[in-house]
Design a protein around this motif. Structure first.
Motif, PDB file in Angstrom:
ATOM      1  N   LEU A  26       8.829  10.074 -12.679  1.00  0.00           N
ATOM      2  CA  LEU A  26      10.238   9.903 -11.897  1.00  0.00           C
ATOM      3  C   LEU A  26      10.816   8.769 -12.153  1.00  0.00           C
ATOM      4  O   LEU A  26      11.646   8.609 -11.940  1.00  0.00           O
ATOM      5  N   LEU A  27      10.339   7.396 -11.584  1.00  0.00           N
ATOM      6  CA  LEU A  27      10.817   6.256 -11.689  1.00  0.00           C
ATOM      7  C   LEU A  27       9.596   5.260 -11.088  1.00  0.00           C
ATOM      8  O   LEU A  27       8.390   5.732 -10.851  1.00  0.00           O
ATOM      9  N   SER A  28      10.008   3.724 -11.317  1.00  0.00           N
ATOM     10  CA  SER A  28       8.948   2.873 -11.360  1.00  0.00           C
ATOM     11  C   SER A  28       9.455   1.533 -10.943  1.00  0.00           C
ATOM     12  O   SER A  28      10.675   1.549 -10.433  1.00  0.00           O
ATOM     13  N   ILE A  29       8.812   0.826  -9.435  1.00  0.00           N
ATOM     14  CA  ILE A  29       8.681  -0.360  -8.345  1.00  0.00           C
ATOM     15  C   ILE A  29       8.734  -1.192  -9.127  1.00  0.00           C
ATOM     16  O   ILE A  29       7.260  -1.433  -9.531  1.00  0.00           O
ATOM     17  N   TYR A  30       9.361  -2.487  -9.581  1.00  0.00           N
ATOM     18  CA  TYR A  30       8.416  -3.553  -8.860  1.00  0.00           C
ATOM     19  C   TYR A  30       7.826  -4.083  -7.660  1.00  0.00           C
ATOM     20  O   TYR A  30       8.867  -3.972  -7.118  1.00  0.00           O
ATOM     21  N   SER A  31       7.121  -4.905  -7.793  1.00  0.00           N
ATOM     22  CA  SER A  31       6.668  -4.785  -6.375  1.00  0.00           C
ATOM     23  C   SER A  31       5.504  -5.697  -6.793  1.00  0.00           C
ATOM     24  O   SER A  31       4.433  -5.963  -7.241  1.00  0.00           O
ATOM     25  N   PRO A  32       5.910  -7.181  -5.893  1.00  0.00           N
ATOM     26  CA  PRO A  32       5.414  -8.937  -6.179  1.00  0.00           C
ATOM     27  C   PRO A  32       4.385  -8.079  -5.189  1.00  0.00           C
ATOM     28  O   PRO A  32       2.653  -9.138  -5.652  1.00  0.00           O
ATOM     29  N   VAL A  65      18.843   6.846  -4.681  1.00  0.00           N
ATOM     30  CA  VAL A  65      18.731   5.306  -5.444  1.00  0.00           C
ATOM     31  C   VAL A  65      18.826   5.590  -6.238  1.00  0.00           C
ATOM     32  O   VAL A  65      19.347   5.821  -7.514  1.00  0.00           O
ATOM     33  N   GLU A  66      19.284   4.045  -7.239  1.00  0.00           N
ATOM     34  CA  GLU A  66      19.821   3.877  -7.767  1.00  0.00           C
ATOM     35  C   GLU A  66      18.890   2.733  -8.817  1.00  0.00           C
ATOM     36  O   GLU A  66      17.877   2.058  -8.206  1.00  0.00           O
ATOM     37  N   GLN A  67      19.261   2.942 -10.468  1.00  0.00           N
ATOM     38  CA  GLN A  67      17.991   1.486 -10.871  1.00  0.00           C
ATOM     39  C   GLN A  67      18.165   0.180 -10.783  1.00  0.00           C
ATOM     40  O   GLN A  67      19.838   0.558 -10.374  1.00  0.00           O
ATOM     41  N   GLY A  68      17.615  -0.212 -10.355  1.00  0.00           N
ATOM     42  CA  GLY A  68      17.773  -2.480 -10.316  1.00  0.00           C
ATOM     43  C   GLY A  68      17.984  -2.437  -8.293  1.00  0.00           C
ATOM     44  O   GLY A  68      17.859  -3.392  -7.766  1.00  0.00           O
ATOM     45  N   LYS A  69      18.640  -1.068  -7.513  1.00  0.00           N
ATOM     46  CA  LYS A  69      18.673  -1.521  -6.504  1.00  0.00           C
ATOM     47  C   LYS A  69      17.327  -1.209  -5.540  1.00  0.00           C
ATOM     48  O   LYS A  69      16.018  -1.139  -5.855  1.00  0.00           O
ATOM     49  N   SER A  70      17.097  -2.641  -4.760  1.00  0.00           N
ATOM     50  CA  SER A  70      16.217  -3.119  -3.395  1.00  0.00           C
ATOM     51  C   SER A  70      15.465  -1.776  -2.777  1.00  0.00           C
ATOM     52  O   SER A  70      16.593  -1.079  -2.387  1.00  0.00           O
ATOM     53  N   VAL A  71      14.052  -1.379  -2.452  1.00  0.00           N
ATOM     54  CA  VAL A  71      13.888  -0.386  -1.721  1.00  0.00           C
ATOM     55  C   VAL A  71      12.763  -1.072  -0.428  1.00  0.00           C
ATOM     56  O   VAL A  71      12.044  -2.452  -0.712  1.00  0.00           O
ATOM     57  N   LYS A  72      13.276  -0.678   0.374  1.00  0.00           N
ATOM     58  CA  LYS A  72      12.181  -1.433   1.415  1.00  0.00           C
ATOM     59  C   LYS A  72      11.239  -0.027   2.024  1.00  0.00           C
ATOM     60  O   LYS A  72      11.957   0.709   1.408  1.00  0.00           O
ATOM     61  N   VAL A  73      10.684  -0.139   2.764  1.00  0.00           N
ATOM     62  CA  VAL A  73       9.446   0.581   2.922  1.00  0.00           C
ATOM     63  C   VAL A  73      10.129   1.695   4.066  1.00  0.00           C
ATOM     64  O   VAL A  73      10.689   1.460   5.138  1.00  0.00           O
ATOM     65  N   GLY A  84      10.374  -3.264  -2.437  1.00  0.00           N
ATOM     66  CA  GLY A  84      10.209  -3.542  -4.033  1.00  0.00           C
ATOM     67  C   GLY A  84      12.056  -3.563  -4.523  1.00  0.00           C
ATOM     68  O   GLY A  84      12.807  -3.558  -3.753  1.00  0.00           O
ATOM     69  N   TYR A  85      12.042  -3.018  -6.048  1.00  0.00           N
ATOM     70  CA  TYR A  85      12.509  -3.080  -6.417  1.00  0.00           C
ATOM     71  C   TYR A  85      12.804  -1.874  -7.718  1.00  0.00           C
ATOM     72  O   TYR A  85      11.698  -1.526  -8.262  1.00  0.00           O
ATOM     73  N   VAL A  86      14.004  -1.224  -7.784  1.00  0.00           N
ATOM     74  CA  VAL A  86      13.436   0.362  -8.562  1.00  0.00           C
ATOM     75  C   VAL A  86      13.596  -0.635 -10.249  1.00  0.00           C
ATOM     76  O   VAL A  86      14.864  -1.359 -10.724  1.00  0.00           O
ATOM     77  N   GLN A  87      12.779  -0.773 -11.001  1.00  0.00           N
ATOM     78  CA  GLN A  87      12.985  -1.229 -12.697  1.00  0.00           C
ATOM     79  C   GLN A  87      13.228  -0.066 -13.039  1.00  0.00           C
ATOM     80  O   GLN A  87      14.096  -1.024 -13.997  1.00  0.00           O
TER      81      GLN A  87
END
Length: 462
Positions: A189-195, A272-280, A169-172
């Motif tokens: 701490l942070l929110s992740i957008y994940s379909p 991580v940074e805001q808006g950056k994509s992350v993987k498992v 997903g992405y760091v929203q």
């Protein structure tokens, strides 16, 4: 004739004057029979028959008195006894006939009687004041042995939490931005957008609807099993049980996953940074709970027998002078460092205010009660290599050198095992000057000579 008589009278007058002067000189200059010679307390090699000043340091010479009870035998007596001749005062009795008689000195078979010689010596009180002599009392005191060490503060590994992405997903939204930030429990701490998360939550909501619409018990069993599987899948994706319960209550699926802090702690890193994509598998944020920290201290191998798990220690830090922290031994490493001959010990320290920080040097002290015993000050003992000597005050300037058996050292005192009694006074300063006085007066002669019997026995061949 008158001139001759005048000359004779003058001669007699001169002779009478010389005789009178000689007698008065002998009477006035007769030395004290108890003084053997005069010497210097700092330079024992100086010997003088008359009082005066030391030629080396200009100090006043002190008298050295003869030992009482000394009796010197004449050479004739020695030759008679050695040659087997007649003994003086005993006509007809030869030395050979005295062999084996008890109480006869120098004869085999008899016990030689020696008069006890005191080792006391006198240093006038005025002299003691000049050289700065002070005294200490031999008394019983409580003994405390303290072990000290230094170590580093590190976080408790069981309270260190690393959040790793379990969905793509992405760091929203990034709620923490820098290391060192304090976060409370359950703080976002942070929110992740994940379909994928949105799909899984929709499936969970649909299963809840199917279970609720089922009219029979058998029809509800299959959706219930699927609901439990969907719950476990969401929890594996870092969805907290509270969030699952909220989703079950509201029945509204969300496309974002909010990570919450499991405890009150400090952010260690935010890679991580805001808006950056992350993987498992990507690390998102690391939080450390510093309410309990570890101290790794090192103790020498001869101190390990005094340590036990559960013992309390006092922890101090230079950053907080005058403040002590409570520590408890939690682990003693059984492996010894071969180079430093030390073992590592883990000490747990409560740190509710986060005052102790990782990487900080702190000191640990363990005080142990060793009971009570007779003690003397450290300065009162004069080590000579093979033994320890103290000078005991006998009053009126009299001092007695005494060999003592010492135990362990506790701070600035020694434990006395034998040689002294409680209440005695010992010299606690200017010991070396007192030692010089005693050597001049021959007080330590008995301590410094080897046993002549052992030396003679080793040289005799069978």
């Amino acid at each position: 004739m008158s001139k001759h008589l005048t000359k004779v009278a003058a001669i007699f007058t001169l002779l009478a004057f010389l005789v009178t002067a000689s007698c008065s000189k002998q009477t006035g200059s007769s030395p004290d029979s108890k003084i053997e010679y005069w010497t210097c307390t700092m330079h024992s090699s100086v010997h003088s028959k008359d009082p005066g000043k030391c030629p080396i340091c200009s100090m006043d010479l002190v008298p050295v008195k003869k030992k009482s009870g000394e009796a010197k035998s004449s050479p004739a007596q020695g030759q008679q006894a050695k040659g087997g001749g007649e003994l003086p005062g005993m006509p007809g009795m030869k030395a050979d006939e005295m062999k084996g008689m008890p109480g006869t000195p120098g004869m085999k078979g008899g016990a030689e009687s020696k008069a006890p010689q005191t080792s006391e010596f006198v240093v006038p009180v005025e002299r003691q004041q000049q050289i700065g002599v002070t005294y200490a009392k031999v008394e019983r005191k409580p003994l405390t042995h303290t072990i000290r060490s230094v170590g580093l503060i590190v976080p408790d590994r069981s309270r260190n939490w690393q959040f790793v992405s379990r969905v793509d997903g992405y760091v929203q939204k990034l709620n923490v931005t820098s290391p060192g930030q304090v976060v409370e429990k359950d703080a976002p701490l942070l929110s992740i957008y994940s379909p994928d998360l949105l799909t899984s939550e929709r499936e969970f909501v649909e299963l809840l609807r199917m279970r609720d619409e089922a009219k029979t018990k058998d029809a509800r069993e299959t959706p219930q099993r699927l609901i439990e599987s969907a719950k476990r899948r969401l929890q594996l994706w870092n969805v907290m049980p509270e969030q699952v319960a909220e989703l079950e209550k509201t029945r509204k699926a969300s496309d974002t996953l909010t990570l919450l802090s499991p405890f009150r702690g400090v952010v260690q890193s935010v890679p991580v940074e805001q808006g950056k994509s992350v993987k498992v598998g990507d690390m998102l944020v690391e939080v450390a709970d510093l309410s309990l920290v570890w101290m790794w201290a090192e103790f020498y191998e001869n101190e390990l027998s005094m340590l036990q798990v559960g013992q309390k220690l006092a922890i101090t830090a230079k950053s907080y002078p005058g403040q002590n922290f409570d520590g408890t031994i939690a682990l003693i490493d059984p492996f010894i460092n071969e180079t430093k001959r030390t073992a590592k010990v883990r000490i747990d320290i409560p740190n509710a205010d986060f005052k102790l920080r990782p990487g900080m040097y702190v000191n640990a002290e363990l005080a142990m009660d060793m009971g009570e015993a007779l003690t003397v000050p450290l300065s009162a003992v004069m080590p000579t290599g093979s033994r320890n000597v103290v000078f005991v005050d006998k009053g009126e300037g009299k001092l007695e050198p005494r060999i003592v058996q010492l135990g362990s050292k506790y701070g600035d005192i020694y434990e006395v095992q034998s040689g002294l009694q409680g209440g005695e006074r010992v010299v606690s300063s200017a010991n070396f000057l007192i030692d010089a006085e005693s050597k001049v007066q021959g007080a330590l002669k008995d301590f410094e000579q080897e046993k002549p019997e052992e030396a003679a026995g080793s040289s005799v061949k069978p």
